[in-house]
Design an enzyme around this catalytic site. Structure first.
Site, PDB file in Angstrom:
ATOM      1  CB  CYS A   2      -0.859   0.009   1.254  1.00 28.35           C
ATOM      2  SG  CYS A   2      -1.817  -1.480   1.468  1.00 28.35           S
ATOM      3  NE  ARG A  27       4.232   1.796  -1.570  1.00 27.77           N
ATOM      4  CZ  ARG A  27       5.300   0.994  -1.399  1.00 27.77           C
ATOM      5  NH1 ARG A  27       6.324   1.106  -2.208  1.00 27.77           N
ATOM      6  NH2 ARG A  27       5.320   0.095  -0.454  1.00 27.77           N
ATOM      7  CD1 TRP A  73      -1.559  -5.483  -2.751  1.00 26.56           C
ATOM      8  CD2 TRP A  73      -2.115  -4.471  -4.651  1.00 26.56           C
ATOM      9  NE1 TRP A  73      -1.478  -6.420  -3.746  1.00 26.56           N
ATOM     10  CE2 TRP A  73      -1.830  -5.832  -4.927  1.00 26.56           C
ATOM     11  CE3 TRP A  73      -2.498  -3.658  -5.705  1.00 26.56           C
ATOM     12  CZ2 TRP A  73      -1.901  -6.374  -6.204  1.00 26.56           C
ATOM     13  CZ3 TRP A  73      -2.562  -4.203  -6.977  1.00 26.56           C
ATOM     14  CH2 TRP A  73      -2.283  -5.537  -7.215  1.00 26.56           C
ATOM     15  CG  ASN A  99       2.757  -0.896   2.923  1.00 29.15           C
ATOM     16  OD1 ASN A  99       2.136  -1.872   2.500  1.00 29.15           O
ATOM     17  ND2 ASN A  99       3.955  -0.570   2.465  1.00 29.15           N
ATOM     18  N   GLY A 100       1.376  -3.298   5.143  1.00 26.18           N
ATOM     19  CA  GLY A 100       2.021  -4.539   5.587  1.00 26.18           C
ATOM     20  C   GLY A 100       0.975  -5.577   5.950  1.00 26.18           C
ATOM     21  CD  GLU A 484       6.626 -15.937 -18.672  1.00 24.06           C
ATOM     22  OE1 GLU A 484       5.651 -16.327 -19.346  1.00 24.06           O
ATOM     23  OE2 GLU A 484       6.721 -14.780 -18.224  1.00 24.06           O
ATOM     24  CE  LYS A 488       7.158 -11.506 -19.566  1.00 22.24           C
ATOM     25  NZ  LYS A 488       6.132 -12.500 -19.359  1.00 22.24           N
ATOM     26  CD  GLU A 491       4.823  -9.875 -22.658  1.00 17.52           C
ATOM     27  OE1 GLU A 491       3.714  -9.343 -22.728  1.00 17.52           O
ATOM     28  OE2 GLU A 491       5.140 -10.657 -21.759  1.00 17.52           O
ATOM     29  CG  HIS A 507       9.407 -34.307 -33.777  1.00 17.64           C
ATOM     30  ND1 HIS A 507       9.332 -35.546 -34.359  1.00 17.64           N
ATOM     31  CD2 HIS A 507       9.827 -34.490 -32.501  1.00 17.64           C
ATOM     32  CE1 HIS A 507       9.657 -36.466 -33.457  1.00 17.64           C
ATOM     33  NE2 HIS A 507       9.961 -35.862 -32.317  1.00 17.64           N
ATOM     34  CE  LYS A 606       0.571  -6.380 -15.363  1.00 19.65           C
ATOM     35  NZ  LYS A 606       1.724  -7.263 -15.642  1.00 19.65           N
TER      36      LYS A 606
HETATM   37  C1  AGP Z   1       2.437 -11.611 -19.882  1.00 13.27           C
HETATM   38  O1  AGP Z   1       3.676 -10.948 -19.790  1.00 13.27           O
HETATM   39  C2  AGP Z   1       1.405 -10.790 -20.606  1.00 13.27           C
HETATM   40  N1  AGP Z   1       1.267  -9.491 -20.061  1.00 13.27           N
HETATM   41  C3  AGP Z   1       0.088 -11.532 -20.757  1.00 13.27           C
HETATM   42  O2  AGP Z   1       0.339 -12.723 -21.464  1.00 13.27           O
HETATM   43  C4  AGP Z   1      -0.657 -11.892 -19.452  1.00 13.27           C
HETATM   44  O3  AGP Z   1       0.054 -12.881 -18.759  1.00 13.27           O
HETATM   45  C5  AGP Z   1      -2.042 -12.429 -19.817  1.00 13.27           C
HETATM   46  O4  AGP Z   1      -2.763 -11.411 -20.484  1.00 13.27           O
HETATM   47  C6  AGP Z   1      -2.840 -12.922 -18.613  1.00 13.27           C
HETATM   48  O5  AGP Z   1      -3.065 -11.852 -17.734  1.00 13.27           O
HETATM   49  P1  AGP Z   1      -3.641 -12.183 -16.271  1.00 13.27           P
HETATM   50  O6  AGP Z   1      -2.618 -13.015 -15.568  1.00 13.27           O
HETATM   51  O7  AGP Z   1      -3.844 -10.845 -15.632  1.00 13.27           O
HETATM   52  O8  AGP Z   1      -4.918 -12.940 -16.436  1.00 13.27           O
END
Ligand code: AGP
Length: 611
Positions: A2, A27, A73, A99-100, A484, A488, A491, A507, A606
């Protein structure tokens, strides 16, 4: 986490605190509140953003030269007006912002209720101020002494500021495990979670240490330890720019969040895992344990990075519990009319808790009678509320679009789940259970060590930043990490990257190998090590450039690969928590070198709240 802001001095407190809270919204931002001494101790608080609180107060008289403010938060208690901070004591003469997490708040709350205390909210923070009030009212002591005694009895993390209606020039603040900055102006003082709310008024700050208590009274301040020793503060003269402080001195939120992982994983374990006592409890799982322990099948629904965490979980849960697990892209699951039986359990994973496809998958599974368990980072989010039970990852707000600390927190929660289920089902021995518990508890330190590879990784990034394609290979628990790592890179740097099971290369993908193609291979010491060494040889035989993530001390792969990144060893089921770190850092540095917008990459959001 928070955001907290407090002020006492010669200026109007409200505008200073409000602006400070806006600066701390990164935060936490599910609710906000302010307490002022304006004709009595008044608390104004509301679910929503700081701007919503500001609108709510538009017609209020807010004249006060002292005040405390908080942007939340949520960790305990849904985001709503009642659970927002500040919180009152019983007699409404004291107010606190916190906060905690107070881990022993439930036992303290019970004791206080037995002594007649009545609580308005579900929060641990309200228990905190009632506990202080109870000590203060039952002893002939100063308020700061009551605070000190209370702090010696609470377990957990805190950054608190307390205001007393009877002393309009006094603030008491203390910290342990949560950040706090004390600003020293001309006859005025500031307290905040970081320097952003303070920097425009003064550049003289003290970074409070754990177990320190600061008391501001009558235009003077003193700092003592929890053992009542007078401390001599070191006063820093900040020369940082405001914007850089919000990012904690990092250039981007993503890098800050990568570096937060030792703490965010520790926060995820806090109060849940104590290996020395063999203690492992996920609150949300306990009351539904039988349902999950007796499941015929576990289906995991998620998207993106959360789906990768789910894939790690498939390997871990099956290995430890012997329950069949299927991982589904939520967007496919929701439309393919899946077969779901009443003894199926669905685990929904989502950092934001607002991903439309995952939410829709949950509703579909619910309509077919499945039990849904959620793993979310945002308390009170739509997915958290749509599931029958769940566990929060406590990673704190993740601002960078590329998910990093949420991934490792998700894997941590899912691993704790698997261990609890396996112990209950008797599918692992007590010695295995305790060994993995101890290894899991040591992960924050191992991630800390992996972060120290940043310089080497930045140099490797220089060599691959001009590539147009990349391949990521892994086996077993590291296969999801390969996926993953590829996600990263693609994207945030816009390089086309693909993750593959290493054995799958022959394959098809092996046709892609040439000297222009960087191949990242996760080749840590595990049951598939010999096989992945062969895969590296296959790549080298075709002149591919191999960058290998290996276990510290590995010499064999080092003799073959073009570059090796050595990470600390750990139990192979926990290795994703460590082997992902170099890949997060690599994608970050490549994106920076390529001049990409790291925190807000093109075309991405996001949280994907639409189909
Ligand atoms: C991951 O780096 C991306 N931002 C994206 O794939 C994300 O993981 C996906 O949209 C799922 O989001 P969520 O975990 O908030 O459901």
């Amino acid at each position: 986490m928070c955001g907290i802001v407090a002020y006492v001095g010669h200026r109007q407190a409200y505008p200073i605190i409000l602006k400070g809270l806006k600066r701390l919204e990164y935060r936490g931002y599910d609710s906000a509140g302010i307490a002022l001494l304006n004709g009595g101790l008044n608390v104004y608080k509301k679910r929503g953003k700081v701007a919503d609180l500001e609108n709510h107060l538009a017609d209020e008289s807010l004249n006060s030269t002292i005040g405390i403010g908080h942007t939340r938060w949520a960790t305990h208690g849904e985001p709503n007006d009642i659970n927002a901070h500040p919180h009152y004591s019983s007699d409404e003469k004291l107010a606190i912002i916190h906060n905690g997490i107070i881990e022993n708040y439930a036992s303290l709350k019970k004791e206080l209720e037995d002594r007649g205390h009545v609580f308005r909210s579900q929060t641990d923070s309200e228990v905190f101020i009632h506990f202080i009030e109870d000590i203060y009212n039952n002893n002939d002591i100063e308020l700061e002494e009551a605070v000190r005694i209370a702090l010696s009895k609470v377990i957990g993390a805190y950054a608190i500021v307390i205001m007393d209606s009877s002393e309009p020039d006094k603030l008491i603040a203390a910290r342990k495990g949560s950040p706090m900055v004390f600003g020293i102006g001309e006859n005025e003082f500031f307290i905040a979670s970081d320097a952003t709310p303070i920097i425009e008024y003064t550049n003289k700050v003290v970074y409070l240490n754990d177990y320190e208590i600061v008391v501001v009274k009558g235009g003077e301040f003193s700092i003592k330890s929890i053992e009542n020793e007078v401390m001599t503060p070191y006063i820093h003269e900040l020369d940082l720019k405001l914007e850089s402080i919000e990012k904690g001195g990092f250039d981007h939120f993503m890098l800050k969040e990568i570096y937060e992982q030792p703490r965010s994983i520790a926060d995820c374990l806090r109060g849940r895992l104590v290996s020395s006592q063999g203690h492992l409890v996920l609150g949300g799982l306990i009351e539904h344990m039988n349902k999950i322990v007796n499941a015929d099948r576990i289906m995991i629904v998620a998207c993106g990075t959360s789906w990768h965490a789910g894939l790690v979980a498939e390997y871990v849960i099956e290995e430890l519990t012997r329950i069949p697990v299927e991982v589904e892209y939520a967007s496919e699951f929701r439309y393919r009319n899946p077969i779901i039986r009443e003894n199926d359990v669905v685990i929904a994973i989502s950092q934001s808790g607002e991903t439309a496809d995952t939410l829709a998958a949950i509703e579909l599974a619910k309509s077919k009678g499945a039990f849904i368990f959620g793993v979310c980072n945002v308390v009170g989010s739509s997915i958290a509320r749509a599931t029958h039970a769940g566990a929060y990852t406590h990673a704190g707000p993740e601002i960078g679009v590329a998910s990093t600390k949420a991934f490792t927190a998700q894997v941590t929660v899912l691993t704790m789940m698997a261990l609890m289920i396996a112990e209950k089902r008797g599918t692992i021995s007590a010695s295995t259970f305790h060994a993995i518990l101890a290894d899991l508890e040591s992960i924050p330190q191992k991630v800390e060590r992996a972060l120290k590879l940043d310089g080497q990784i930045k140099a490797i990034a220089e060599m691959v930043a001009s590539s147009n394609n990349a391949l990521y290979l892994g086996r077993g628990y590291n296969f999801p990490v390969a996926l993953e790592g590829a996600l990263k890179l693609k994207e945030i740097s816009y390089i086309h990257a693909e993750g593959y099971p290493a054995a799958e290369m022959k394959h098809g993908p092996i046709a892609l190998i040439d000297e222009e193609m960087p191949v990242f291979v996760i080749a840590t010491h595990d049951s598939g090590y010999e096989k992945i060494v062969s895969n590296i040889q296959e790549v080298k035989a075709r002149k591919g450039k191999v960058i290998a993530v290996v276990t510290e001390g590995d010499t064999l792969v080092q003799s073959m690969a073009d570059y090796t990144i050595q990470v600390p060893d750990t139990n192979e089921i926990l290795m994703p928590l460590v082997s992902v770190i170099p890949l997060q850092l690599l994608s970050y540095h490549v994106a920076v070198i390529r001049g990409c917008n790291v925190d807000q990459p093109r075309n991405l959001a996001k949280s994907v709240t639409v189909e």
